[in-house]
Scaffold this motif. Sequence first.
Motif, PDB file in Angstrom:
ATOM      1  N   LYS A 190       0.823  -1.198   0.000  1.00 23.75           N
ATOM      2  CA  LYS A 190       0.000   0.000   0.000  1.00 23.75           C
ATOM      3  C   LYS A 190       0.862   1.256   0.000  1.00 23.75           C
ATOM      4  CE  LYS A 190      -4.224  -1.768   2.179  1.00 23.75           C
ATOM      5  NZ  LYS A 190      -5.083  -1.722   3.380  1.00 23.75           N
ATOM      6  N   SER A 193       2.334   1.890  -3.434  1.00 22.31           N
ATOM      7  CA  SER A 193       1.361   2.381  -4.397  1.00 22.31           C
ATOM      8  C   SER A 193       0.910   3.798  -4.059  1.00 22.31           C
ATOM      9  CB  SER A 193       0.152   1.445  -4.458  1.00 22.31           C
ATOM     10  OG  SER A 193      -0.511   1.372  -3.218  1.00 22.31           O
ATOM     11  N   LEU A 194       0.824   4.120  -2.774  1.00 12.34           N
ATOM     12  CA  LEU A 194       0.452   5.475  -2.373  1.00 12.34           C
ATOM     13  C   LEU A 194       1.523   6.483  -2.770  1.00 12.34           C
ATOM     14  CD1 LEU A 194      -1.079   4.775   1.146  1.00 12.34           C
ATOM     15  CD2 LEU A 194      -2.294   5.614  -0.859  1.00 12.34           C
ATOM     16  N   ILE A 294      -8.727   3.939  -7.407  1.00  9.85           N
ATOM     17  CA  ILE A 294      -8.795   3.354  -6.069  1.00  9.85           C
ATOM     18  C   ILE A 294      -9.966   2.383  -6.037  1.00  9.85           C
ATOM     19  CG2 ILE A 294      -9.128   3.804  -3.607  1.00  9.85           C
ATOM     20  CD1 ILE A 294      -8.155   6.686  -4.149  1.00  9.85           C
ATOM     21  N   VAL A 311      -4.673   1.490  -6.973  1.00  7.50           N
ATOM     22  CA  VAL A 311      -4.389   1.430  -5.538  1.00  7.50           C
ATOM     23  C   VAL A 311      -5.476   0.576  -4.901  1.00  7.50           C
ATOM     24  CG1 VAL A 311      -4.031   2.732  -3.413  1.00  7.50           C
ATOM     25  CG2 VAL A 311      -3.365   3.737  -5.611  1.00  7.50           C
ATOM     26  N   VAL A 318      -7.449   5.103   1.720  1.00  2.00           N
ATOM     27  CA  VAL A 318      -6.418   5.570   0.790  1.00  2.00           C
ATOM     28  C   VAL A 318      -6.335   7.094   0.723  1.00  2.00           C
ATOM     29  CG1 VAL A 318      -5.716   5.556  -1.638  1.00  2.00           C
ATOM     30  CG2 VAL A 318      -6.608   3.466  -0.593  1.00  2.00           C
TER      31      VAL A 318
END
Length: 539
Positions: A190, A193-194, A294, A311, A318
């Motif tokens: 995560k 990807s963020l 997302i 994501v 997110v």
Amino acid sequence: MEKTERTVAELILDQLHIFGVKRIYGVVGDAIIGLIDALASQDKIKFIAVKHESTAAFMASAEAKLTGGLGVCTATMGPGVTNLLNGLGDAYSDKAPVLAITGQAPRNKIGTDFQQYVDQQELVKPFAAYSANLASQDAIIELLQKAAQTSLGQRTVTHLSIPKDLFEKLAAVKPRQLPTVIEGDSTTFKQESLEQAAAIMKTAKRPMILAGAGSAAASKAIEELADLWGAGILTSLGGKGVFSDSSPNLLQGIGEGGNPYASEVFKEADVVLLAGVTWWPDGYVPKDARIIQIDNNPDKIGKSIPTELGVIGEAGEVIPPLKESLKSFTPNTDWLTRRHEIKEKWAEQNEREGNTPGSPIYPSRIVRAIERTVAADAILTLDTGDVTVWMNRNFRQNNQTVLFSGYWRTMGFGLPAAIAAKLASPERQVVAVVGDGGLEMVLADLLTATRYNLNITVVVFNNEALQMERDKIKAAGEKEIGVDLTNPDFVKIAEACGWRGFSADTDAALESALAEALNTASPALVDVRTAQAFFPETE
């Protein structure tokens, strides 16, 4: 002494009660008599008897969409299960967790020429992520557990067929709670990807956010992100109402029925963030933008939209870290001005359209009257057709909840959905906004609202036509046939079914008729004589 064995039908109801199910929608039939007997012998789950199996499935779908819980419908074998399919298609397409329980031929007749027999697993395959035929009474809890876990976990349709002779068989198995599932740690993935998403977002000069129904829980965070990023917010029909109309960032809907100027600014976007949405309308969207999506379901990433980065996660999880990454970002002032101009241009036009005079009444004027009279927290259920696009175009949503047939787009959804919504949320005002064609498909279920004393209100756009199809035929330059409707007197039909009936054919009568109907302590129908207006964006 406590009874150690229960019938299959009793176990079904015991298990569904543990799952939180309060209602089962259906039509009584020979192959489910054992289940009906069990329903009649208890008071934990209510059987809602409807007029057609398709409306039973619509109701289960609408309840699941509204509450997020498991919607359940039932039908007999053969014609009964076949009639469920349209409503199951709606639930499957809109990711509503629905379980269909159908009767089946006795075990010794399965696969034979027994009357009404059909291979139900093959029949429901396009719509059910899981479908099984109960072969032994001892397997009923295991099958119900798998069906519910699949429906709720994947937000999808599941199906169990129960041979008629098994409903009254005794079994010693016990119902149980669904297992608690703890997801593995994916923090590293995560975070990576963020970081990639934030890096792409920081390149934006003309950012936009497209939000759908899946972003509802993150609406405040999305607005705060839009402020930091300088992004405009557009919504799909499912995202209508997620954001307040007064939001400075909201440019309303996209696509047919949305802000007609939104596509201009959306096509100019260089970076787009998708939140809780998996589809966008061709012809209204940017071609060269960098797109971040997302979604908590990996299978949905890039499925219908050319996504650069996906994501995985809920929008509510997110968006906050993305906000933190953009705290030092400086928005493009020219883009802010451009967005503001588009928002104001449409707001002024929308206000004018909502005050269009005339008799029969112009559709936008009906929408404005609905907007002015419904409660701020009302549940609105929309049928599919011309009424859907006019509501999408002109209804300035407050805190109302809107239920509709999104991807399946079936006519006949509005009335059954309103019935289910009132049963699930009796304290809220429920209004079905329907076209005459859609209502005529399900007229018999006016009696269902009467049977259960549900004070819902139905507003009928009565233009005596399948207007959306007429518009499309005209736009294509083709000849039309079959689009004119032969309508009954809807007020008399409503009154014959135990409803209060109202009519309006002038601006002066419209809002007073709506207000009186909405304040009636019984089912009420408002027949609005509607102009056959060509929808502005029909292609």
